[in-house]
Write an enzyme that holds these catalytic residues in place. Sequence first.
Site, PDB file in Angstrom:
ATOM      1  CB  CYS A  81      -4.425  10.019   2.894  1.00 30.75           C
ATOM      2  SG  CYS A  81      -4.785   9.054   4.335  1.00 30.75           S
ATOM      3  CG  HIS A 124      -3.181   2.677   4.696  1.00 32.88           C
ATOM      4  ND1 HIS A 124      -4.007   3.503   3.963  1.00 32.88           N
ATOM      5  CD2 HIS A 124      -2.960   1.584   3.927  1.00 32.88           C
ATOM      6  CE1 HIS A 124      -4.277   2.932   2.802  1.00 32.88           C
ATOM      7  NE2 HIS A 124      -3.666   1.770   2.752  1.00 32.88           N
ATOM      8  CD  GLU A 172      -3.243  -0.925   0.438  1.00 32.95           C
ATOM      9  OE1 GLU A 172      -3.782   0.189   0.532  1.00 32.95           O
ATOM     10  OE2 GLU A 172      -3.731  -1.853  -0.241  1.00 32.95           O
TER      11      GLU A 172
HETATM   12  O1  SUG Z   1      -7.604   3.062   0.546  1.00 30.24           O
HETATM   13  N1  SUG Z   1     -10.395   5.185   0.750  1.00 30.24           N
HETATM   14  C1  SUG Z   1      -8.945   5.023   0.765  1.00 30.24           C
HETATM   15  C2  SUG Z   1      -8.328   5.986   1.740  1.00 30.24           C
HETATM   16  C3  SUG Z   1      -6.825   5.967   1.656  1.00 30.24           C
HETATM   17  C4  SUG Z   1      -6.188   6.706   2.770  1.00 30.24           C
HETATM   18  N2  SUG Z   1      -4.799   6.685   2.639  1.00 30.24           N
HETATM   19  C5  SUG Z   1      -3.896   6.628   3.658  1.00 30.24           C
HETATM   20  N3  SUG Z   1      -4.228   6.283   4.856  1.00 30.24           N
HETATM   21  N4  SUG Z   1      -2.656   6.848   3.361  1.00 30.24           N
HETATM   22  C6  SUG Z   1      -8.565   3.570   1.117  1.00 30.24           C
HETATM   23  O2  SUG Z   1      -9.215   3.012   1.997  1.00 30.24           O
HETATM   24  C7  SUG Z   1     -12.640   4.820  -0.093  1.00 30.24           C
HETATM   25  C8  SUG Z   1     -13.328   4.837  -1.442  1.00 30.24           C
HETATM   26  C9  SUG Z   1     -14.824   4.690  -1.326  1.00 30.24           C
HETATM   27  O3  SUG Z   1     -15.288   4.003  -0.416  1.00 30.24           O
HETATM   28  O4  SUG Z   1     -15.542   5.259  -2.182  1.00 30.24           O
HETATM   29  C10 SUG Z   1     -11.139   4.614  -0.190  1.00 30.24           C
HETATM   30  O5  SUG Z   1     -10.669   3.963  -1.098  1.00 30.24           O
END
Ligand code: SUG
Length: 447
Positions: free
Chosen positions: A368, A247, A174
């Site tokens: 993020c 994460h 990730e």
């Molecule tokens: O991968 N949300 C992302 C958020 C990523 C956050 N990044 C870090 N923590 N670095 C994920 O979970 C949600 C999309 C939706 O539900 O429409 C989403 O993919």
Amino acid sequence: MTAVEANFDGLVGPTHNYAGLAPGNLASAKNAGNVSSPRAGVLEGLAKMRRLADAGLVQGVLPPHDRPFIPGLRALGFSGSDRQVWEAAWKAEPALCRNLSSASPMWAANAAMVSPGADTADGRVQFSPANLLSTLHRSIEGPQTALSLDRIFHDRRRFAVHAPLPMQAAYADEGAANHVRLCAEHGAPGVEILVYGRDAFEDWQARFPARQTKQACEAIARRHGLDPARTVIVKQGRAAIEAGAFHNDVVCVGNGPALFFHELAFEDRAGAIAAIREAAEGLFEPVFVEVPQAEVPIEDAIASYLFNSQLLDWPGEDRMVLLAPQETEETDSTRAYCERMTAGNGPIGRVEYAAVRQSMRNGGGPACLRLRVVLTEDERAAVNPHAMMTDTLYERLTGWAQRHYRESLAPDELGDPDLVTEAQGALDELTGLLDLGSDFYPFQRVV
Ligand code: SUG
């Protein structure tokens, strides 16, 4: 060698919506089906980028990916014009279409793992685009991310852009969301901390998935040529994952010698601290700022995204600045913690708050949204200058967003074939603004 940390933020794409696609990400589940505002989202992100650029920090932009992702549907047998493909697929399988419409590449911390030249065997900045295979909607990001990095960091003498790791569950990766680098100063050799949720060969039974494997961390450390003595590979706390820390950057952030983390962030807290101390020996003295569960319960840390903040060397200030999401100020325990912390004499002297609410509702805070890239002066001069935030680029991008982005997007409006045409029009113009070439997106390569 002197170097600076540049932040490359993912630009929020025209299809930003709430589809509940990410198990273990509580905000995504909570907001599933809500109406989004793509325009407000992209403007919030741009405002954050501008704020850092205005403060004198080096700020760049990473482009959105092409969504709806029509090539993904063609591979599954849908045919006709792009609009026809979308209409037919929406009729056949809206759930699939939601996955192929997510603007998730905005979360640039997941774009790649990046090691600065000071840490790598060949002295080049090494990028490993993440395969993001734990979720369907993100598993399609890797190849386009590799192309973005290739176009922005195109000088092969200074930058190496790898392919994503193999698309096999054992190598689930990730990106930088599970990576922290500590150092005396950015240009000096540092300690790279890679955090995994599970060993690929263990049986993972838990409330939520663990998205990063130990084997992925080891492979990245190897291919980046990191010094094993300066590399720490540690396990994320199961309790943190089960509380919604999908994460590590939801419970931990670092900058310079300072590691700011929640008591439950690591499975073996004492072991992680000892390993980091040992790896830093002779380089610098690590500073641990640990937030006790008794002061900030893990649930509050996750709801407020206290740790999903940017921890920055702010020009003109002696102590670091934590750029936290507004939600941290609105949560009693985290606001109080920040007040106490900055009143003390630790490494973090000030907290600023940023509104990135559209992204936060999908579980993406300030940290993020950005990919950190440490660059020497020479390396910085070799980066595509059109991807760097300036007053002019900010004006251009806000005007562009206002012309192309919808004010609101409801879940069922995703099926509208006009959205395909609108998004492609917006991205086609963007490739000119960022000088990415006129063959950057798949729809531009169709003859
Ligand atoms: O991968 N949300 C992302 C958020 C990523 C956050 N990044 C870090 N923590 N670095 C994920 O979970 C949600 C999309 C939706 O539900 O429409 C989403 O993919």
